[in-house]
Design an enzyme around this catalytic site. Structure first.
Site, PDB file in Angstrom:
ATOM      1  N   GLY A  14       0.775  -1.233   0.000  1.00 36.94           N
ATOM      2  CA  GLY A  14       0.000   0.000   0.000  1.00 36.94           C
ATOM      3  C   GLY A  14       0.802   1.276   0.000  1.00 36.94           C
ATOM      4  N   GLU A  31       4.420  -6.596   1.729  1.00 33.75           N
ATOM      5  CA  GLU A  31       4.315  -7.161   0.385  1.00 33.75           C
ATOM      6  C   GLU A  31       3.917  -6.076  -0.618  1.00 33.75           C
ATOM      7  OE1 GLU A  31      -0.114  -9.002   0.725  1.00 33.75           O
ATOM      8  OE2 GLU A  31       1.479 -10.259   1.534  1.00 33.75           O
ATOM      9  N   GLY A  88       3.887  -3.780  -4.064  1.00 40.95           N
ATOM     10  CA  GLY A  88       4.000  -4.046  -5.495  1.00 40.95           C
ATOM     11  C   GLY A  88       4.375  -2.778  -6.235  1.00 40.95           C
ATOM     12  N   ARG A  89       3.432  -1.832  -6.294  1.00 38.42           N
ATOM     13  CA  ARG A  89       3.652  -0.565  -6.989  1.00 38.42           C
ATOM     14  C   ARG A  89       4.925   0.127  -6.527  1.00 38.42           C
ATOM     15  NH1 ARG A  89      -0.584   2.864  -8.604  1.00 38.42           N
ATOM     16  NH2 ARG A  89      -1.967   1.700  -7.223  1.00 38.42           N
ATOM     17  N   CYS A 138     -11.160   5.016 -30.003  1.00 38.72           N
ATOM     18  CA  CYS A 138     -12.391   5.715 -30.389  1.00 38.72           C
ATOM     19  C   CYS A 138     -13.219   6.033 -29.151  1.00 38.72           C
ATOM     20  CB  CYS A 138     -13.201   4.856 -31.366  1.00 38.72           C
ATOM     21  SG  CYS A 138     -12.314   4.444 -32.871  1.00 38.72           S
ATOM     22  N   TYR A 177       1.272  -1.607 -12.594  1.00 38.97           N
ATOM     23  CA  TYR A 177      -0.139  -1.408 -12.935  1.00 38.97           C
ATOM     24  C   TYR A 177      -0.286  -0.582 -14.216  1.00 38.97           C
ATOM     25  CZ  TYR A 177      -0.866  -3.187  -8.244  1.00 38.97           C
ATOM     26  OH  TYR A 177      -0.862  -3.981  -7.120  1.00 38.97           O
TER      27      TYR A 177
END
Length: 412
Positions: free
Chosen positions: A240, A276, A278-279, A347, A376
């Site tokens: 987080g 843990e 990620g980002r 489009c 992400y």
């Protein structure tokens, strides 16, 4: 420390120009700097206090080259699906892994057990019952954590809340006693701790510290619910930690680690902590490159229409922000900068990656580089929309380049 998001390192720029020269059509590509990724994960580890593990949540970016680069520096990997488990198996990633997330299938449980998963985070009473039944088929006990959705004060709210309010994640604290009893009574499950992932994309370290303190206060209470508290040793605090896509000030990881070290030192029986993220691990190693294919003016606004778009790099739309863009002109530019809106080929008027990007004399064929695209980005994008070609993906090691040959970039 993470690099300045408003600058593009020369090896990235050189690689982008080389790829553009090789392509018959205008370029859309992701470039990943594996040296920068390795430097960053080493920096993260250097601040970790004793008693704290660092896992990587591969949902942020599960490209094999990224996993292999991180493998020597992390304590393991966090996965949230059978497909992610299969990816670790297929690419010979042998570090420990933990299995978390809602909606686990029986087939996911079986695959995890076959792959010798270290721990499984259980989200519901039903998951406890199903895993015990499936573990009985193997004849071995499986170590588990119970995921808790705790009550949190409003001051700990975040942009993307995972706990403290109605969400599909974990069990409420009022259900925790029954869940602990259920695990203790399950012949093939062994409770070893609790998991809380309450915040996602939190950029304020002091809110994160407030969460950490509140959970460490709860730790001895939760632990005492177990039949054998001495075997309950793990507190997984999730990830987080956010990324600031708008400027250079980033989440203060050293302060978080320093505070955590002090808190653990004060506790008489501290848990083994796991993070843990990620980002926060991979965001800064990736760059999305777009080549301008059209310039136009509509209703008072200038547009740069580029190869690619949000079907490759969905992050700006998903996060609701205007992404930073660096203009790499083909020729030297003179004159005043004017603001442009950077869009892709789709489009839909929602195919906008950035607004108000200052550019001096932009031309068709110029390259635009969007930094902080390593997490992400492509992996959450709707790549098959309109059936446009998928982007080039290039993984580079700038440190391995010959000093006098900056264009000789090798794919990893």
């Amino acid at each position: 420390m993470p690099p300045n998001p408003l600058m593009v390192p020369e090896p990235i720029a050189a690689c982008a120009r080389r790829l553009a020269e090789q392509e018959a059509d205008p370029l859309a590509a992701f470039i990943y700097d594996l040296d920068a990724l390795e430097t960053h994960i080493q920096w993260l580890r250097s601040h970790l206090p004793d008693g704290v593990d660092l896992f990587y949540a591969i949902k942020a970016n599960s490209e094999p080259a990224v996993l292999r680069t991180l493998a020597p520096w992390v304590d393991g990997f966090d996965v949230s699906s059978g497909g992610e488990i299969q990816k670790l198996i297929e690419h010979d990633i042998t570090q420990p892994f933990i299995f978390s997330g809602p909606g686990k299938l029986d087939s996911d449980f079986r695959l995890a057990l076959e792959a010798r998963v270290e721990q499984i985070h259980l989200e519901s009473h039903d998951e406890i019952q199903r895993l015990n039944t499936i573990a009985a088929e193997t004849g071995r006990r499986q170590r588990v954590l119970i995921r808790v959705n705790p009550t949190l004060p409003d001051a700990l709210s975040t942009k993307l809340a995972m706990a403290g309010q109605p969400t599909p994640f974990g069990l409420e604290e009022r259900q925790l006693t029954d869940a602990v009893i259920q695990v203790d009574e399950s012949e093939y499950l062994e409770l070893c701790g609790f998991h809380v992932h309450a915040m996602s994309h939190q950029t304020d370290v002091y809110r994160h510290l407030g969460l950490l303190d509140s959970l460490l206060d709860k730790w001895p209470i939760w632990r005492a619910l177990a039949e054998e508290p001495a075997k309950v040793t793990q507190l997984n605090l999730g990830g987080g930690m956010g990324v600031n896509y708008q400027g250079i000030d980033q989440f203060d990881w050293p302060t978080l680690c320093w505070h955590l070290a002090r808190r653990l030192a004060w506790l008489p029986e501290p848990p083994r902590i796991r993070f843990e993220p990620g980002r926060f691990v991979t965001a800064h190693c990736g760059y999305y490159v777009m080549q301008i294919i059209d310039l136009k003016h509509n209703h008072g606004e200038d547009f740069a229409v580029c190869r690619g778009g949000t079907h490759h790099f969905r992050l700006p739309v998903a996060q609701g922000h205007s992404h930073p863009v660096v203009h790499l002109p083909q020729n030297a530019c003179e004159g005043e900068a004017r603001p442009l809106t950077v869009v892709g080929q789709l489009c839909t008027p929602k195919d906008v990656l950035a607004r108000g990007v200052p550019m001096v004399n932009p031309q068709r064929g110029d390259l635009l580089v969007l930094p902080m695209a390593g997490a992400y980005g492509y992996n959450i994008s709707h790549a098959d929309f309109l059936c446009h070609p998928r982007p080039v993906q290039q993984f580079i090691r700038p440190g391995a380049l010959r000093v006098n040959d900056t264009l000789a970039l090798e794919a990893v």
